[in-house]
Write a protein that holds these residues in place. Structure first.
Motif, PDB file in Angstrom:
ATOM      1  N   LYS A  34       8.304   8.489  -2.912  1.00 24.92           N
ATOM      2  CA  LYS A  34       9.048   9.628  -2.388  1.00 24.92           C
ATOM      3  C   LYS A  34      10.233   9.194  -1.535  1.00 24.92           C
ATOM      4  O   LYS A  34      11.225   9.912  -1.448  1.00 24.92           O
ATOM      5  N   GLY A  35      10.140   8.039  -0.918  1.00 20.98           N
ATOM      6  CA  GLY A  35      11.245   7.555  -0.097  1.00 20.98           C
ATOM      7  C   GLY A  35      12.231   6.676  -0.825  1.00 20.98           C
ATOM      8  O   GLY A  35      13.112   6.086  -0.186  1.00 20.98           O
ATOM      9  N   ARG A  36      12.121   6.597  -2.159  1.00 23.58           N
ATOM     10  CA  ARG A  36      13.018   5.738  -2.937  1.00 23.58           C
ATOM     11  C   ARG A  36      14.423   6.340  -2.954  1.00 23.58           C
ATOM     12  O   ARG A  36      14.598   7.544  -3.173  1.00 23.58           O
ATOM     13  N   ASN A  37      15.427   5.513  -2.737  1.00 23.52           N
ATOM     14  CA  ASN A  37      16.804   5.989  -2.592  1.00 23.52           C
ATOM     15  C   ASN A  37      17.657   5.811  -3.838  1.00 23.52           C
ATOM     16  O   ASN A  37      18.876   5.955  -3.789  1.00 23.52           O
ATOM     17  N   PHE A  38      17.061   5.514  -4.984  1.00 25.90           N
ATOM     18  CA  PHE A  38      17.840   5.361  -6.211  1.00 25.90           C
ATOM     19  C   PHE A  38      17.093   6.024  -7.361  1.00 25.90           C
ATOM     20  O   PHE A  38      15.904   6.342  -7.275  1.00 25.90           O
ATOM     21  N   PRO A  57       0.829  -1.212   0.000  1.00 19.94           N
ATOM     22  CA  PRO A  57       0.000   0.000   0.000  1.00 19.94           C
ATOM     23  C   PRO A  57       0.861   1.259   0.000  1.00 19.94           C
ATOM     24  O   PRO A  57       2.074   1.225   0.207  1.00 19.94           O
ATOM     25  N   ASP A  58       0.151   2.385  -0.220  1.00 24.16           N
ATOM     26  CA  ASP A  58       0.753   3.720  -0.169  1.00 24.16           C
ATOM     27  C   ASP A  58       1.923   3.833  -1.150  1.00 24.16           C
ATOM     28  O   ASP A  58       3.091   3.960  -0.791  1.00 24.16           O
ATOM     29  N   LYS A  59       1.605   3.811  -2.453  1.00 30.64           N
ATOM     30  CA  LYS A  59       2.628   3.916  -3.489  1.00 30.64           C
ATOM     31  C   LYS A  59       3.276   5.290  -3.510  1.00 30.64           C
ATOM     32  O   LYS A  59       4.454   5.419  -3.865  1.00 30.64           O
ATOM     33  N   GLU A 104       9.349  -0.306  -9.168  1.00 27.74           N
ATOM     34  CA  GLU A 104       8.955  -1.255  -8.127  1.00 27.74           C
ATOM     35  C   GLU A 104       9.434  -2.668  -8.452  1.00 27.74           C
ATOM     36  O   GLU A 104       9.835  -3.418  -7.545  1.00 27.74           O
ATOM     37  N   ASP A 105       9.420  -3.028  -9.726  1.00 28.02           N
ATOM     38  CA  ASP A 105       9.952  -4.344 -10.109  1.00 28.02           C
ATOM     39  C   ASP A 105      11.447  -4.436  -9.828  1.00 28.02           C
ATOM     40  O   ASP A 105      11.952  -5.496  -9.437  1.00 28.02           O
ATOM     41  N   VAL A 125       7.198   2.510   4.545  1.00 25.81           N
ATOM     42  CA  VAL A 125       6.424   1.436   3.951  1.00 25.81           C
ATOM     43  C   VAL A 125       7.229   0.144   4.034  1.00 25.81           C
ATOM     44  O   VAL A 125       8.417   0.109   3.706  1.00 25.81           O
ATOM     45  N   LEU A 126       6.577  -0.914   4.479  1.00 21.51           N
ATOM     46  CA  LEU A 126       7.244  -2.207   4.599  1.00 21.51           C
ATOM     47  C   LEU A 126       7.289  -2.867   3.227  1.00 21.51           C
ATOM     48  O   LEU A 126       6.522  -3.767   2.908  1.00 21.51           O
ATOM     49  N   ALA A 127       8.177  -2.380   2.405  1.00 17.32           N
ATOM     50  CA  ALA A 127       8.332  -2.879   1.034  1.00 17.32           C
ATOM     51  C   ALA A 127       9.809  -3.135   0.778  1.00 17.32           C
ATOM     52  O   ALA A 127      10.677  -2.576   1.458  1.00 17.32           O
TER      53      ALA A 127
END
Length: 516
Positions: free
Chosen positions: A424-428, A417-419, A453-454, A482-484
């Motif tokens: 926004k928290g992606r580090n790359f 959830p919460d894409k 995401e993939d 997010v637990l992803a």
């Protein structure tokens, strides 16, 4: 009498004293000089003889404004700075009569950069009438603008100057495979030989000035992705006397129209060829071949481009047609009978009996639906998952219509959830092929975010992609994170950005989404 006078002079000469050299008067100015064939002094010879008369005092230098290079005859373009040794050597080579004299010195005379003038002070030596003369003069070069061959082809209207064109196309709804192909091209530097690159709705066009460069790109595409190509040529001009023909070559590369996380319906011959794999399978990965996975038995299979185009098939369900379900209950299967069966089985997945309910039906009296899935190692009660509702779907496929037994639901992948917060928290971040010309582009519909995401979820997929460090837009607290799956810092590369504006945008989390 003459003899007596000679003896008198001999009496006054001291023994052992050398005689004085004879001198004559210059016929022009009357200066005492040693005898020479011209009977003139050096300054007078300079006034009458010009040793630089065969050397031109003006010249032309051709300069390309786009790549900032100078033309070195006959057809070489060299990058030179103003008042550099390379530019001085280029200017001296353009002086035709300089090889007949001796060059002593050469230097630049300062001029305004916008004056389109280059002045060189040249000093030479040469022999005239038995005397060595030295002369200094100024050569002025006029800078003329001329486009080089590469810039002329790049700036030409609609790329008319290309020799070979590679058209890469894929007939699918989403563009995740094209994004993956773009990253592989960037990693191996296959775009460096292209004159121009145009991004279109269903793919990309690569323009080349040589046929060999286009063939190199096709060989590279065949090694990384299942595809086929067709060739056509157009006669541009020809010379009957010399039997020389000028062609334009076009290569149409078609990528298989199936992508990752799609559900395909295999024809019966292909199913038998893959050790009786189920006809309804999931495309688990796209590399140099198509990787298939049976979600009910974990049996896997691979198809190369030749096998696919011999008997092609299409997807019965795309990722945008998947429906969101919620896991109500799950029981991991302990069946180990696959070890005694023929074929290859996936060890990354686990079979499980899953009871799901559509998210749109939560809070209603609708019954839970049972299915058998390969996601037993990642699913838990309360998770969300994307699946294909076979029971209520309308499928226009002849092979699917002949099937007698089909499951009610086929689960494809787990979603988080919460894409927005995850993005926004992606580090790359990724690099993209910059489009320098106008192209027919379309807005992104979430395919690029799905591709990122993939990359986070599939470790094997991101091994072939260069990931660069990116500063998130803001720091996310541990409670709000997010637990992803996330990419570790040890897998990221440092990004070198020479544009300060673009660097600031990347630091703020702004990314350019390509439109392929």
């Amino acid at each position: 009498n003459e003899y007596k006078s000679y003896l008198r002079t001999m009496e006054y000469m001291e023994p052992g004293k050398p005689s004085q050299p004879q001198q004559i008067l210059c016929c022009e100015c009357g200066t005492l000089i040693p005898p020479n064939p011209a009977n003139m002094c050096g300054p007078c010879i300079r006034t009458r003889v010009d040793i630089s008369e065969n050397i031109p005092k003006q010249g032309v230098v051709h300069f390309c404004r786009f790549c900032e290079r100078y033309l070195q005859p006959p057809n070489t373009w060299v990058a030179c700075d103003l008042e550099s040794r390379e530019l001085l050597a280029l200017c001296l080579k353009k002086l035709k009569g300089l090889s007949k004299v001796r060059l002593i010195d050469a230097s630049f005379i300062w001029t305004e950069p916008h004056s389109k003038r280059i002045k060189v002070n040249v000093t030479i030596q040469d022999e005239a009438f038995g005397s060595i003369l030295q002369q200094t003069f100024v050569v002025e070069y006029i800078v003329h603008y001329q486009m080089c061959e590469v810039c002329c082809k790049q700036k030409g209207s609609d790329g008319e100057a290309w020799r070979a064109l590679v058209q890469v196309r894929q007939r699918t709804i989403h563009k995740k495979t094209l994004y993956y192909v773009e990253q592989l091209i960037l990693k191996h530097g296959m775009h460096n030989d292209a004159m121009n690159i145009r991004e279109l709705e269903g793919g990309m066009n690569f323009y080349y000035n040589a046929k060999n460069n286009a063939r190199k790109m096709i060989d590279f595409l065949q090694s990384i992705i299942p595809c086929q190509y067709k060739t056509s040529q157009e006669l541009v001009s020809h010379d009957i006397q010399s039997n020389v023909y000028n062609y334009k070559y076009t290569y149409f590369v078609e990528i298989v129209p199936v992508c990752k996380d799609e559900i395909v319906c295999l024809p019966v011959p292909i199913s038998r060829h893959l050790n009786q794999i189920s006809q309804l399978t999931i495309v688990s990965r796209i590399s140099d071949s198509i990787h298939l996975l049976d979600p009910t038995t974990l049996k896997t299979g691979q198809l190369n481009a030749t096998q696919y185009f011999r008997e092609p098939f299409s997807a019965v369900c795309h990722q945008k047609q998947l429906r969101e379900f919620m896991v109500m209950n799950i029981e991991v299967s302990r069946d180990t009978s696959n070890n005694n069966k023929h074929g290859q089985f996936s060890r990354k997945h686990a079979l499980a009996d899953v009871w799901v309910l559509p998210v749109s039906s939560l809070g209603t009296d609708e019954e839970e639906v049972h299915t058998r899935s390969h996601l037993g190692n990642v699913l838990q009660c309360g998770d969300y998952v994307l699946g294909f509702d076979v029971k209520h779907a309308v499928v226009n496929n002849k092979v699917f219509d002949r099937m007698k037994e089909v499951p009610d639901i086929i689960l494809v992948k787990k979603i988080y959830p919460d894409k927005v917060k995850r993005s926004k928290g992606r580090n790359f971040k990724l690099r993209h092929i910059r489009n320098q010309s106008q192209s027919d582009t379309a807005t992104d519909t979430g395919d690029y975010n799905d591709f990122l995401e993939d990359l986070e979820e599939d470790e094997e997929l991101r091994k072939n992609v260069n990931l660069y460090k990116r500063k998130p837009k803001w720091m996310v607290d541990a409670e709000d994170a997010v637990l992803a799956p996330r990419v570790g810092l040890e897998e990221l590369l440092d990004d070198l950005c020479l544009d300060p504006i673009q660097d600031n945008e990347n630091d703020m989390g702004v990314e350019n989404i390509p439109s392929l």
